[in-house]
Design a protein around this motif. Structure first.
Motif, PDB file in Angstrom:
ATOM      1  N   CYS A   1      15.538  -3.966  -4.488  1.00  0.00           N
ATOM      2  CA  CYS A   1      14.923  -5.042  -3.717  1.00  0.00           C
ATOM      3  C   CYS A   1      15.724  -5.307  -2.451  1.00  0.00           C
ATOM      4  O   CYS A   1      16.932  -5.535  -2.512  1.00  0.00           O
ATOM      5  CB  CYS A   1      14.842  -6.310  -4.568  1.00  0.00           C
ATOM      6  SG  CYS A   1      14.168  -7.737  -3.691  1.00  0.00           S
ATOM      7  N   GLU A   2      15.034  -5.315  -1.332  1.00  0.00           N
ATOM      8  CA  GLU A   2      15.695  -5.617  -0.063  1.00  0.00           C
ATOM      9  C   GLU A   2      15.897  -7.116   0.128  1.00  0.00           C
ATOM     10  O   GLU A   2      16.754  -7.534   0.882  1.00  0.00           O
ATOM     11  CB  GLU A   2      14.893  -5.029   1.096  1.00  0.00           C
ATOM     12  CG  GLU A   2      14.897  -3.513   1.098  1.00  0.00           C
ATOM     13  CD  GLU A   2      14.121  -2.921   2.266  1.00  0.00           C
ATOM     14  OE1 GLU A   2      13.728  -3.670   3.179  1.00  0.00           O
ATOM     15  OE2 GLU A   2      13.926  -1.698   2.248  1.00  0.00           O
ATOM     16  N   ALA A   3      15.114  -7.938  -0.576  1.00  0.00           N
ATOM     17  CA  ALA A   3      15.210  -9.396  -0.421  1.00  0.00           C
ATOM     18  C   ALA A   3      16.440  -9.960  -1.119  1.00  0.00           C
ATOM     19  O   ALA A   3      17.196 -10.726  -0.534  1.00  0.00           O
ATOM     20  CB  ALA A   3      13.950 -10.074  -0.945  1.00  0.00           C
ATOM     21  N   CYS A   4      16.644  -9.593  -2.402  1.00  0.00           N
ATOM     22  CA  CYS A   4      17.766 -10.175  -3.154  1.00  0.00           C
ATOM     23  C   CYS A   4      18.890  -9.183  -3.400  1.00  0.00           C
ATOM     24  O   CYS A   4      20.026  -9.594  -3.687  1.00  0.00           O
ATOM     25  CB  CYS A   4      17.284 -10.755  -4.493  1.00  0.00           C
ATOM     26  SG  CYS A   4      16.810  -9.520  -5.726  1.00  0.00           S
ATOM     27  N   GLY A   5      18.603  -7.894  -3.330  1.00  0.00           N
ATOM     28  CA  GLY A   5      19.620  -6.887  -3.565  1.00  0.00           C
ATOM     29  C   GLY A   5      19.970  -6.683  -5.030  1.00  0.00           C
ATOM     30  O   GLY A   5      20.800  -5.844  -5.352  1.00  0.00           O
ATOM     31  N   ASP A   6      19.341  -7.437  -5.934  1.00  0.00           N
ATOM     32  CA  ASP A   6      19.688  -7.355  -7.358  1.00  0.00           C
ATOM     33  C   ASP A   6      18.643  -6.650  -8.204  1.00  0.00           C
ATOM     34  O   ASP A   6      18.970  -6.094  -9.246  1.00  0.00           O
ATOM     35  CB  ASP A   6      19.890  -8.761  -7.949  1.00  0.00           C
ATOM     36  CG  ASP A   6      21.137  -9.431  -7.429  1.00  0.00           C
ATOM     37  OD1 ASP A   6      22.096  -8.716  -7.072  1.00  0.00           O
ATOM     38  OD2 ASP A   6      21.150 -10.671  -7.374  1.00  0.00           O
ATOM     39  N   GLY A   7      17.385  -6.724  -7.809  1.00  0.00           N
ATOM     40  CA  GLY A   7      16.306  -6.258  -8.676  1.00  0.00           C
ATOM     41  C   GLY A   7      15.807  -4.877  -8.361  1.00  0.00           C
ATOM     42  O   GLY A   7      16.063  -4.307  -7.303  1.00  0.00           O
ATOM     43  N   LEU A   8      15.063  -4.355  -9.317  1.00  0.00           N
ATOM     44  CA  LEU A   8      14.401  -3.074  -9.203  1.00  0.00           C
ATOM     45  C   LEU A   8      12.928  -3.345  -8.939  1.00  0.00           C
ATOM     46  O   LEU A   8      12.343  -4.243  -9.553  1.00  0.00           O
ATOM     47  CB  LEU A   8      14.559  -2.308 -10.518  1.00  0.00           C
ATOM     48  CG  LEU A   8      13.944  -0.932 -10.617  1.00  0.00           C
ATOM     49  CD1 LEU A   8      14.653   0.039  -9.675  1.00  0.00           C
ATOM     50  CD2 LEU A   8      14.054  -0.426 -12.057  1.00  0.00           C
TER      51      LEU A   8
ATOM     52  N   ASP B   1       0.800  -1.230   0.000  1.00  0.00           N
ATOM     53  CA  ASP B   1       0.000   0.000   0.000  1.00  0.00           C
ATOM     54  C   ASP B   1       0.830   1.276   0.000  1.00  0.00           C
ATOM     55  O   ASP B   1       0.420   2.282   0.560  1.00  0.00           O
ATOM     56  CB  ASP B   1      -0.961   0.026   1.200  1.00  0.00           C
ATOM     57  CG  ASP B   1      -1.922  -1.148   1.157  1.00  0.00           C
ATOM     58  OD1 ASP B   1      -2.302  -1.558   0.049  1.00  0.00           O
ATOM     59  OD2 ASP B   1      -2.283  -1.647   2.233  1.00  0.00           O
ATOM     60  N   ALA B   2       2.018   1.232  -0.590  1.00  0.00           N
ATOM     61  CA  ALA B   2       2.852   2.429  -0.656  1.00  0.00           C
ATOM     62  C   ALA B   2       3.681   2.389  -1.928  1.00  0.00           C
ATOM     63  O   ALA B   2       4.049   1.322  -2.403  1.00  0.00           O
ATOM     64  CB  ALA B   2       3.773   2.510   0.560  1.00  0.00           C
ATOM     65  N   THR B   3       3.957   3.556  -2.456  1.00  0.00           N
ATOM     66  CA  THR B   3       4.841   3.665  -3.607  1.00  0.00           C
ATOM     67  C   THR B   3       6.239   3.919  -3.089  1.00  0.00           C
ATOM     68  O   THR B   3       6.451   4.849  -2.320  1.00  0.00           O
ATOM     69  CB  THR B   3       4.392   4.846  -4.507  1.00  0.00           C
ATOM     70  OG1 THR B   3       3.062   4.597  -4.937  1.00  0.00           O
ATOM     71  CG2 THR B   3       5.308   4.992  -5.697  1.00  0.00           C
ATOM     72  N   PRO B   4       7.211   3.079  -3.482  1.00  0.00           N
ATOM     73  CA  PRO B   4       8.573   3.303  -2.987  1.00  0.00           C
ATOM     74  C   PRO B   4       9.151   4.599  -3.551  1.00  0.00           C
ATOM     75  O   PRO B   4       8.800   5.017  -4.652  1.00  0.00           O
ATOM     76  CB  PRO B   4       9.341   2.085  -3.489  1.00  0.00           C
ATOM     77  CG  PRO B   4       8.528   1.500  -4.579  1.00  0.00           C
ATOM     78  CD  PRO B   4       7.116   1.930  -4.364  1.00  0.00           C
ATOM     79  N   HIS B   5      10.002   5.224  -2.789  1.00  0.00           N
ATOM     80  CA  HIS B   5      10.699   6.425  -3.236  1.00  0.00           C
ATOM     81  C   HIS B   5      11.535   6.061  -4.463  1.00  0.00           C
ATOM     82  O   HIS B   5      12.121   4.973  -4.513  1.00  0.00           O
ATOM     83  CB  HIS B   5      11.589   6.962  -2.102  1.00  0.00           C
ATOM     84  CG  HIS B   5      12.185   8.286  -2.430  1.00  0.00           C
ATOM     85  ND1 HIS B   5      13.323   8.408  -3.183  1.00  0.00           N
ATOM     86  CD2 HIS B   5      11.784   9.540  -2.117  1.00  0.00           C
ATOM     87  CE1 HIS B   5      13.620   9.692  -3.323  1.00  0.00           C
ATOM     88  NE2 HIS B   5      12.692  10.395  -2.680  1.00  0.00           N
ATOM     89  N   PRO B   6      11.613   6.932  -5.471  1.00  0.00           N
ATOM     90  CA  PRO B   6      12.366   6.604  -6.689  1.00  0.00           C
ATOM     91  C   PRO B   6      13.818   6.178  -6.439  1.00  0.00           C
ATOM     92  O   PRO B   6      14.359   5.379  -7.192  1.00  0.00           O
ATOM     93  CB  PRO B   6      12.318   7.898  -7.502  1.00  0.00           C
ATOM     94  CG  PRO B   6      11.084   8.585  -7.045  1.00  0.00           C
ATOM     95  CD  PRO B   6      10.934   8.223  -5.586  1.00  0.00           C
ATOM     96  N   PHE B   7      14.429   6.697  -5.380  1.00  0.00           N
ATOM     97  CA  PHE B   7      15.812   6.316  -5.096  1.00  0.00           C
ATOM     98  C   PHE B   7      15.912   5.132  -4.138  1.00  0.00           C
ATOM     99  O   PHE B   7      17.000   4.749  -3.735  1.00  0.00           O
ATOM    100  CB  PHE B   7      16.589   7.513  -4.530  1.00  0.00           C
ATOM    101  CG  PHE B   7      16.680   8.648  -5.500  1.00  0.00           C
ATOM    102  CD1 PHE B   7      17.328   8.494  -6.710  1.00  0.00           C
ATOM    103  CD2 PHE B   7      16.097   9.866  -5.217  1.00  0.00           C
ATOM    104  CE1 PHE B   7      17.410   9.531  -7.633  1.00  0.00           C
ATOM    105  CE2 PHE B   7      16.166  10.916  -6.122  1.00  0.00           C
ATOM    106  CZ  PHE B   7      16.823  10.753  -7.325  1.00  0.00           C
ATOM    107  N   ALA B   8      14.762   4.556  -3.772  1.00  0.00           N
ATOM    108  CA  ALA B   8      14.747   3.421  -2.853  1.00  0.00           C
ATOM    109  C   ALA B   8      13.972   2.263  -3.467  1.00  0.00           C
ATOM    110  O   ALA B   8      13.197   1.605  -2.801  1.00  0.00           O
ATOM    111  CB  ALA B   8      14.139   3.839  -1.517  1.00  0.00           C
ATOM    112  N   ARG B   9      14.178   2.011  -4.758  1.00  0.00           N
ATOM    113  CA  ARG B   9      13.426   0.968  -5.440  1.00  0.00           C
ATOM    114  C   ARG B   9      14.220  -0.313  -5.597  1.00  0.00           C
ATOM    115  O   ARG B   9      13.802  -1.226  -6.293  1.00  0.00           O
ATOM    116  CB  ARG B   9      12.955   1.467  -6.804  1.00  0.00           C
ATOM    117  CG  ARG B   9      11.799   2.438  -6.658  1.00  0.00           C
ATOM    118  CD  ARG B   9      11.195   2.871  -7.953  1.00  0.00           C
ATOM    119  NE  ARG B   9      11.013   1.815  -8.905  1.00  0.00           N
ATOM    120  CZ  ARG B   9      11.104   1.986 -10.219  1.00  0.00           C
ATOM    121  NH1 ARG B   9      11.384   3.161 -10.721  1.00  0.00           N
ATOM    122  NH2 ARG B   9      10.904   0.970 -11.038  1.00  0.00           N
TER     123      ARG B   9
END
Length: 171
Positions: free
Chosen positions: A51-58, A41-49
């Motif tokens: 992935c926290e799970a894998c660190g590789d993806g957008l 329910d939130a749009t990520p900040h453009p500079f915080a897109r």
């Protein structure tokens, strides 16, 4: 004549207004590499897109009915019909290494499962339409790995982004 600095100030106050009413459909953020969900329910900040799970993806956004779930096989394809990313499950399903798949035309990895069921360009047409902004509802069709016969995989194809691309989820 208007002052250019006044135009810039006015543009700085413009913002995207979300859809409301009956036509608004739920959307979901997901990682373009692993499919992990983004913030609820939130749009990520453009500079915080990232992935926290894998660190590789957008983090990308798609209609909830289309967006892949964690562990699902999916590919991201650009408007030139070039594979830009594929999930670990897609790597396993298609038996291809990521470095061999990324940058290749989608036709080298997937094709329509039944060439006689519809026009021969149905898969590229669906992907092109989605990458160009496509319909809100995903297109559903059956595909198969290229040069492999007898294998049928249900797929849903639709728009995701930004940046705008097509996501092909292999069910």
């Amino acid at each position: 004549m208007t002052n250019p600095s006044q135009n810039n100030r006015a543009a700085a106050h413009l913002r995207l207004v979300p859809e409301t009413g009956e036509s608004a459909r739920p959307h979901r953020w997901f990682c373009g590499a692993c499919g992990a969900p983004g913030p609820a329910d939130a749009t990520p900040h453009p500079f915080a897109r990232g992935c926290e799970a894998c660190g590789d993806g957008l983090l990308l956004e798609a209609a909830d009915a289309l967006a892949p779930r964690p562990g699902e096989a999916f590919l991201l394809v650009d408007a030139a019909l070039t594979v830009r990313s594929l999930s670990p499950a897609a790597v396993d399903l298609l038996a291809v290494a990521p470095e061999e798949a990324i940058g290749r035309p989608i036709a080298e990895l997937l094709s329509a499962a039944d060439a006689e069921a519809g026009p021969s360009g149905a898969l590229p047409t669906a992907i092109s339409a989605a990458a160009a902004g496509g319909e809100e509802e995903p297109t559903r069709m059956t595909v198969r790995p290229a040069d492999v016969f007898g294998v049928r995989i249900p797929a849903r194809i639709g728009v995701c982004g930004p940046p705008r691309a097509a996501v092909v989820v292999l069910d």
